[in-house]
Design a protein around this motif. Structure first.
Motif, PDB file in Angstrom:
ATOM      1  N   GLY A  33       0.865  -1.363   0.123  1.00 46.22           N
ATOM      2  CA  GLY A  33       0.080  -0.001   0.049  1.00 46.22           C
ATOM      3  C   GLY A  33       0.912   1.156  -0.018  1.00 46.22           C
ATOM      4  N   VAL A  34       1.932   1.342  -0.297  1.00 49.00           N
ATOM      5  CA  VAL A  34       2.792   2.699  -0.081  1.00 49.00           C
ATOM      6  C   VAL A  34       3.570   1.861  -1.726  1.00 49.00           C
ATOM      7  N   THR A  35       3.928   3.490  -2.216  1.00 52.61           N
ATOM      8  CA  THR A  35       4.323   3.702  -3.121  1.00 52.61           C
ATOM      9  C   THR A  35       5.338   4.348  -3.028  1.00 52.61           C
ATOM     10  N   ASN A  36       6.854   4.397  -4.385  1.00 50.56           N
ATOM     11  CA  ASN A  36       7.466   5.024  -4.125  1.00 50.56           C
ATOM     12  C   ASN A  36       8.145   6.312  -5.646  1.00 50.56           C
ATOM     13  N   HIS A  37       7.706   7.278  -5.767  1.00 47.24           N
ATOM     14  CA  HIS A  37       8.308   8.210  -6.734  1.00 47.24           C
ATOM     15  C   HIS A  37       9.717   8.798  -6.830  1.00 47.24           C
ATOM     16  N   LEU A  38      10.216   8.556  -7.943  1.00 49.87           N
ATOM     17  CA  LEU A  38      11.749   9.385  -8.134  1.00 49.87           C
ATOM     18  C   LEU A  38      11.979  10.335  -9.005  1.00 49.87           C
ATOM     19  N   GLY A  39      11.663  11.761  -8.064  1.00 46.51           N
ATOM     20  CA  GLY A  39      12.920  12.489  -9.524  1.00 46.51           C
ATOM     21  C   GLY A  39      13.680  12.823  -8.919  1.00 46.51           C
ATOM     22  N   ARG A  40      14.578  13.001 -10.266  1.00 48.71           N
ATOM     23  CA  ARG A  40      16.586  12.946 -10.428  1.00 48.71           C
ATOM     24  C   ARG A  40      16.843  14.369  -9.901  1.00 48.71           C
ATOM     25  N   MET A  41      17.866  14.383  -9.046  1.00 46.01           N
ATOM     26  CA  MET A  41      18.695  15.706  -9.294  1.00 46.01           C
ATOM     27  C   MET A  41      19.598  15.901 -10.296  1.00 46.01           C
ATOM     28  N   VAL A  42      19.588  16.187 -11.686  1.00 47.21           N
ATOM     29  CA  VAL A  42      20.564  15.446 -12.604  1.00 47.21           C
ATOM     30  C   VAL A  42      22.088  16.317 -12.806  1.00 47.21           C
ATOM     31  N   ILE A  43      23.161  15.362 -12.288  1.00 41.74           N
ATOM     32  CA  ILE A  43      24.341  16.135 -12.145  1.00 41.74           C
ATOM     33  C   ILE A  43      25.524  15.543 -13.449  1.00 41.74           C
ATOM     34  N   PRO A  44      26.159  16.069 -13.450  1.00 39.37           N
ATOM     35  CA  PRO A  44      27.185  14.906 -14.261  1.00 39.37           C
ATOM     36  C   PRO A  44      27.944  14.145 -13.032  1.00 39.37           C
ATOM     37  N   ASP A  45      28.829  13.004 -14.045  1.00 40.23           N
ATOM     38  CA  ASP A  45      29.693  11.682 -12.666  1.00 40.23           C
ATOM     39  C   ASP A  45      30.638  12.150 -12.747  1.00 40.23           C
ATOM     40  N   LEU A  46      31.086  13.692 -11.575  1.00 39.10           N
ATOM     41  CA  LEU A  46      32.486  14.162 -11.764  1.00 39.10           C
ATOM     42  C   LEU A  46      33.361  12.951 -11.106  1.00 39.10           C
ATOM     43  N   GLN A  47      34.820  13.230 -11.889  1.00 36.43           N
ATOM     44  CA  GLN A  47      35.878  12.582 -11.328  1.00 36.43           C
ATOM     45  C   GLN A  47      36.321  13.626  -9.920  1.00 36.43           C
ATOM     46  N   ILE A  48      36.089  12.883  -9.030  1.00 39.10           N
ATOM     47  CA  ILE A  48      37.155  13.199  -7.611  1.00 39.10           C
ATOM     48  C   ILE A  48      37.448  12.574  -7.182  1.00 39.10           C
ATOM     49  N   ARG A  49      38.685  13.775  -7.268  1.00 43.35           N
ATOM     50  CA  ARG A  49      39.911  13.271  -7.157  1.00 43.35           C
ATOM     51  C   ARG A  49      40.782  13.858  -5.599  1.00 43.35           C
ATOM     52  N   THR A  50      39.962  14.992  -5.302  1.00 43.51           N
ATOM     53  CA  THR A  50      40.421  16.453  -3.928  1.00 43.51           C
ATOM     54  C   THR A  50      39.018  16.122  -2.886  1.00 43.51           C
ATOM     55  N   ASN A  51      39.059  17.402  -2.472  1.00 44.60           N
ATOM     56  CA  ASN A  51      38.697  17.331  -1.103  1.00 44.60           C
ATOM     57  C   ASN A  51      37.615  18.732  -2.313  1.00 44.60           C
ATOM     58  N   GLU A  52      38.410  19.379  -2.724  1.00 48.87           N
ATOM     59  CA  GLU A  52      37.380  20.797  -3.561  1.00 48.87           C
ATOM     60  C   GLU A  52      35.983  19.932  -4.736  1.00 48.87           C
ATOM     61  N   PHE A  54      34.922  16.765  -4.343  1.00 47.08           N
ATOM     62  CA  PHE A  54      34.272  16.420  -3.768  1.00 47.08           C
ATOM     63  C   PHE A  54      33.012  17.594  -3.447  1.00 47.08           C
ATOM     64  N   ASP A  55      33.038  18.992  -3.387  1.00 45.54           N
ATOM     65  CA  ASP A  55      32.949  20.048  -2.390  1.00 45.54           C
ATOM     66  C   ASP A  55      31.838  20.905  -3.792  1.00 45.54           C
ATOM     67  N   GLU A  56      32.499  20.589  -5.055  1.00 46.37           N
ATOM     68  CA  GLU A  56      31.732  20.097  -5.621  1.00 46.37           C
ATOM     69  C   GLU A  56      30.623  20.024  -6.560  1.00 46.37           C
ATOM     70  N   SER A  57      30.845  18.125  -6.266  1.00 43.78           N
ATOM     71  CA  SER A  57      29.942  17.682  -6.370  1.00 43.78           C
ATOM     72  C   SER A  57      28.501  18.216  -5.831  1.00 43.78           C
ATOM     73  N   ILE A  58      29.029  18.010  -4.121  1.00 41.02           N
ATOM     74  CA  ILE A  58      27.657  18.760  -3.502  1.00 41.02           C
ATOM     75  C   ILE A  58      27.042  19.941  -3.986  1.00 41.02           C
ATOM     76  N   ARG A  59      28.268  20.819  -4.014  1.00 40.21           N
ATOM     77  CA  ARG A  59      27.376  22.031  -5.030  1.00 40.21           C
ATOM     78  C   ARG A  59      26.204  21.597  -5.909  1.00 40.21           C
ATOM     79  N   LEU A  60      27.125  21.002  -7.155  1.00 39.40           N
ATOM     80  CA  LEU A  60      25.477  20.494  -8.203  1.00 39.40           C
ATOM     81  C   LEU A  60      24.635  20.097  -7.649  1.00 39.40           C
ATOM     82  N   ILE A  61      24.802  18.640  -6.037  1.00 39.66           N
ATOM     83  CA  ILE A  61      23.628  18.495  -6.246  1.00 39.66           C
ATOM     84  C   ILE A  61      22.588  19.437  -5.320  1.00 39.66           C
ATOM     85  N   ASP A  62      23.162  20.593  -4.964  1.00 37.52           N
ATOM     86  CA  ASP A  62      22.100  21.614  -3.858  1.00 37.52           C
ATOM     87  C   ASP A  62      21.447  21.859  -5.220  1.00 37.52           C
ATOM     88  N   ALA A  63      22.702  22.827  -6.156  1.00 37.62           N
ATOM     89  CA  ALA A  63      21.994  23.549  -7.147  1.00 37.62           C
ATOM     90  C   ALA A  63      20.569  22.441  -7.992  1.00 37.62           C
TER      91      ALA A  63
END
Length: 251
Positions: A33-52, A54-63
């Motif tokens: 009786g419960v259903t889940n319906h997804l909307g996607r926070m569209v971001i690129p699959d960034l290469q993450i090598r540094t703290n900076e 990673f921070d940029e990936s979260i900034r894009l998600i927030d936006a």
């Protein structure tokens, strides 16, 4: 009256477009009786090598939050789940969670119930009787630490240890083996730790956390389990579920 399948609850969910874990894990925990319906926070699959990086990936998600919320609101859900945990701590203070919920409700246009990771974890820790000392594992980089300290510290918790698994991109957070996750848990456990908390909604920990509780004899809180459990409980759905940690089977 709800639609035929969602006769108890229709959840709107947003998660990043790179996430391959939230949808299947939430569906595994979905009561009748419960259903889940997804909307996607569209971001690129960034290469993450540094703290900076990673921070940029979260900034894009927030936006991307508001457009994703708007898309899922078209199906008129009864309640909303934010299916990303890093964003729930990103403000680094106790007020950030309330601000996220305000933003979501502004887009929704009404006072929709909103479940976020931090509220869920705090309630899980309270019910488990955890007083203070926790350890956190996640697929992030060390720049998450001051955010975690700000949010968990304000709630009275001390983070004894971290395990930053340092995923190379958002999609790779889920490219792990059971042994990878078991080693990550064991690396931060110890007699000084009351509970293990796993952040990272794209880390497939739901069933591993259930197993880990039996061999550690302490709470292991999977972020997807806790967030979905909290969404159900705060909306009056109290079904017990086995195989997804003691949080779901006992509380």
């Amino acid at each position: 009256m709800r639609d035929y399948l969602a006769w108890r609850m229709a959840f709107g969910v947003t998660t990043p477009s790179t996430n391959t874990v939230v949808q299947p894990e939430y569906d595994d925990m979905r009561p009748p009786g419960v259903t889940n319906h997804l909307g996607r926070m569209v971001i690129p699959d960034l290469q993450i090598r540094t703290n900076e990086d990673f921070d940029e990936s979260i900034r894009l998600i927030d936006a991307a939050l508001e457009p994703a919320v708007a898309s899922v609101m078209d199906c008129r859900p009864n309640a909303f789940i934010l299916g990303i945990s890093a964003l729930a701590v990103w403000g680094g203070n106790a007020e950030w969670g309330a601000e996220l919920k305000r933003r979501i409700r502004k887009v929704a246009g009404f006072d929709i119930p909103v479940a976020i990771a931090t509220d869920a974890v705090f309630e899980a820790l309270r019910l488990h009787g955890v007083k203070r000392r926790i350890a956190i594992m996640e697929p992030y980089f060390p720049s998450i630490e001051p955010k975690m300290v700000g949010v968990f510290g304000a709630a009275g918790y001390e983070i004894v240890r971290y395990n930053h698994m340092r995923g190379k991109s958002p999609t790779t957070y889920s490219v792990v083996t059971a042994q990878d996750m078991i080693r990550a848990i064991k690396a931060i456990d110890g007699p000084d730790v009351e509970a293990i908390v796993q952040f990272g909604a794209n880390l497939p920990m739901a069933r591993i956390a259930d197993e880990a509780e039996r061999w550690l004899d302490k709470p292991v809180i999977s972020i997807n389990v806790a967030t979905y459990w909290h969404a159900l409980r705060t909306n009056g759905i109290n079904d017990n579920l086995y195989g997804f940690t003691s949080l779901f089977s006992k509380f």
